[in-house]
Design an enzyme around this catalytic site. Structure first.
Site, PDB file in Angstrom:
ATOM      1  N   ASP A   1       0.832  -1.199   0.000  1.00 54.15           N
ATOM      2  CA  ASP A   1       0.000   0.000   0.000  1.00 54.15           C
ATOM      3  C   ASP A   1       0.872   1.256   0.000  1.00 54.15           C
ATOM      4  O   ASP A   1       1.571   1.534   0.972  1.00 54.15           O
ATOM      5  CB  ASP A   1      -0.909   0.000   1.236  1.00 54.15           C
ATOM      6  CG  ASP A   1      -1.847   1.200   1.274  1.00 54.15           C
ATOM      7  OD1 ASP A   1      -3.000   1.067   0.808  1.00 54.15           O
ATOM      8  OD2 ASP A   1      -1.434   2.273   1.767  1.00 54.15           O
TER       9      ASP A   1
ATOM     10  N   TYR B   1       3.061   9.699  -0.572  1.00 55.64           N
ATOM     11  CA  TYR B   1       4.094   9.037   0.229  1.00 55.64           C
ATOM     12  C   TYR B   1       5.477   9.251  -0.402  1.00 55.64           C
ATOM     13  O   TYR B   1       6.490   8.957   0.228  1.00 55.64           O
ATOM     14  CB  TYR B   1       3.843   7.531   0.346  1.00 55.64           C
ATOM     15  CG  TYR B   1       2.610   7.118   1.102  1.00 55.64           C
ATOM     16  CD1 TYR B   1       1.773   8.058   1.725  1.00 55.64           C
ATOM     17  CD2 TYR B   1       2.247   5.784   1.198  1.00 55.64           C
ATOM     18  CE1 TYR B   1       0.644   7.664   2.410  1.00 55.64           C
ATOM     19  CE2 TYR B   1       1.124   5.377   1.882  1.00 55.64           C
ATOM     20  CZ  TYR B   1       0.306   6.315   2.484  1.00 55.64           C
ATOM     21  OH  TYR B   1      -0.825   5.905   3.154  1.00 55.64           O
TER      22      TYR B   1
ATOM     23  N   LYS C   1      -2.687   5.912  -4.313  1.00 55.70           N
ATOM     24  CA  LYS C   1      -3.749   6.877  -4.003  1.00 55.70           C
ATOM     25  C   LYS C   1      -3.505   8.200  -4.708  1.00 55.70           C
ATOM     26  O   LYS C   1      -2.361   8.656  -4.820  1.00 55.70           O
ATOM     27  CB  LYS C   1      -3.810   7.110  -2.482  1.00 55.70           C
ATOM     28  CG  LYS C   1      -3.860   5.842  -1.661  1.00 55.70           C
ATOM     29  CD  LYS C   1      -3.850   6.138  -0.166  1.00 55.70           C
ATOM     30  CE  LYS C   1      -3.608   4.875   0.640  1.00 55.70           C
ATOM     31  NZ  LYS C   1      -2.209   4.425   0.599  1.00 55.70           N
TER      32      LYS C   1
ATOM     33  N   HIS D   1      -7.356   9.822  -1.900  1.00 53.83           N
ATOM     34  CA  HIS D   1      -6.642   9.819  -0.627  1.00 53.83           C
ATOM     35  C   HIS D   1      -7.340  10.665   0.439  1.00 53.83           C
ATOM     36  O   HIS D   1      -7.291  10.338   1.628  1.00 53.83           O
ATOM     37  CB  HIS D   1      -5.219  10.337  -0.863  1.00 53.83           C
ATOM     38  CG  HIS D   1      -4.239   9.928   0.187  1.00 53.83           C
ATOM     39  ND1 HIS D   1      -2.879   9.920  -0.032  1.00 53.83           N
ATOM     40  CD2 HIS D   1      -4.396   9.518   1.468  1.00 53.83           C
ATOM     41  CE1 HIS D   1      -2.261   9.521   1.064  1.00 53.83           C
ATOM     42  NE2 HIS D   1      -3.150   9.275   1.995  1.00 53.83           N
TER      43      HIS D   1
END
Length: 283
Positions: A44, A49, A74, A107
Site C-alpha cells: 500500500d 508518500y 492513491k 486519498h
C-alpha cells in the site's frame, strides 16, 4: 494468506504492507523487498508518500509474477478534478512502472471529489485500475459524496484499531458490502495499546506478541489491515497471525477497549488546507 472478496468481485489479501513515511531512494525499496520475502502480497503506497518508484522497483526485481502482488496507490488532493485525476493516475503508473494498479483510492475527501471519482471509474473500465475506493471518509463525509458516484467504492481506508473501532462507519459500509482498510491498526505508536493488560494477557496465552494479537482481532472483525515497519523481525511477525484464533469472549474483551475517538478528524476545520500546504507532490 486470507483473501477478502470486494464488492466488485476482486480479491484482496487481508494483510497489506504500508509504506507511509518510509523514504524513497532506498529505504522503501528495502522495506518492500523484505515484506515480499516474508510473504506479503499486498503493498500500500500513495502519490503523497513519495515512494511509488521504490515500491515499483522492489516489485519488479522480486521475481514474483505481477498478478500475484496486489498494489494500491492513491490520488493526492492536488490532482482532484476529472482531467487532473487522469494525469495523476498516469503519473502513479509511470513511477510504479506498472500497466495497472489493483486498487486506487481518493486519498482525501475534499475538493472536486466527484470529478476525480469519475476519472477513476473510467480508468477502471479501461483496465488501468482493477478496483477503486476512498480514504478518510467519515459517515458524514460518506453521505455527502458517495450518493454522487455511479460506482460504489470497494473500500474506505481509515484510521482503525481497538482504541478507535469505527463502529458507526462499519455499520454504514456493511450495508453496501464496502470493506474497511485499517491504517494505524496497531494504534498511534504511543504504546498504550500494545501494553494494555488485555492485549498483554492474550499475547502470553497464545505465545504471540501484542501486535499480533491486535492484528488477529482485526482480521477476525473482517478488516483489511495495513501494518507498517522497517524492522525485518516485525515485518515477518505482522503477517504471522493465521495459526491461531481468538475466542468470542476474548474478542469481546478487545471490543470493550473502544474509546470511539481517533487521532485524525477528517471533519476538523482547515484539514484540507493544511494537507495541501504540507504535502505538495508537484509544482
Amino acid at each position: 494468506m486470507e483473501m477478502i472478496t470486494l464488492n466488485d468481485g476482486n480479491k484482496i489479501p487481508a494483510v497489506g504492507f504500508g509504506v507511509f513515511l518510509v523514504p524513497n531512494d532506498g529505504p522503501a525499496y528495502e522495506a518492500v523487498s523484505q515484506a515480499l520475502k516474508a510473504g506479503y502480497r499486498h503493498i500500500d503506497t500513495a502519490a503523497a508518500y513519495f515512494n511509488e518508484s521504490d515500491v515499483g522497483k522492489a516489485v519488479k526485481v522480486s521475481g514474483i509474477p505481477r498478478e500475484e502482488i496486489f498494489i494500491t496507490s492513491k490520488l493526492w488532493l492536488q490532482d482532484y478534478g476529472y482531467e487532473a485525476a487522469r494525469k495523476g493516475l498516469e503519473t502513479s503508473l509511470e513511477k510504479l512502472g506498472l500497466d495497472y494498479v489493483d486498487l486506487y483510492l481518493l486519498h482525501q475527501p475534499y475538493g472536486d471529489v466527484a470529478g476525480a471519482w469519475k476519472a477513476l471509474e473510467e480508468a477502471k473500465k479501461e483496465g488501468r485500475i482493477k478496483s477503486i475506493g476512498v480514504s478518510n471518509m467519515t459517515p458524514t463525509i460518506w453521505k455527502e459524496f458517495v450518493p454522487q458516484f455511479d460506482t460504489m467504492p470497494a473500500v474506505n481506508q481509515v484510521e482503525c484499531n481497538p482504541f478507535f473501532q469505527q463502529r458507526e462507519l462499519r455499520a454504514l459500509l456493511d450495508e453496501a458490502d464496502v470493506k474497511i482498510e485499517a491504517y494505524q491498526p496497531l494504534g498511534h505508536g504511543d504504546g498504550a495499546l500494545l501494553s494494555h493488560p488485555v492485549i498483554v494477557k492474550l499475547a502470553e496465552k497464545y505465545g504471540k506478541n501484542p501486535g499480533q494479537i491486535i492484528l488477529r482481532s482485526e482480521i477476525q472483525e473482517g478488516l483489511i489491515v495495513l501494518p507498517k515497519s522497517t524492522n525485518p523481525e516485525r515485518i515477518a511477525g505482522n503477517i504471522d497471525i493465521f495459526d491461531f484464533e481468538l475466542e468470542d469472549s476474548e474478542m469481546e474483551e478487545i471490543r470493550a477497549l473502544d474509546t470511539g475517538k481517533g487521532h485524525h478528524d477528517p471533519e476538523a476545520p482547515g484539514v484540507a488546507e493544511m494537507l495541501l500546504a504540507n504535502y505538495k507532490i508537484h509544482d
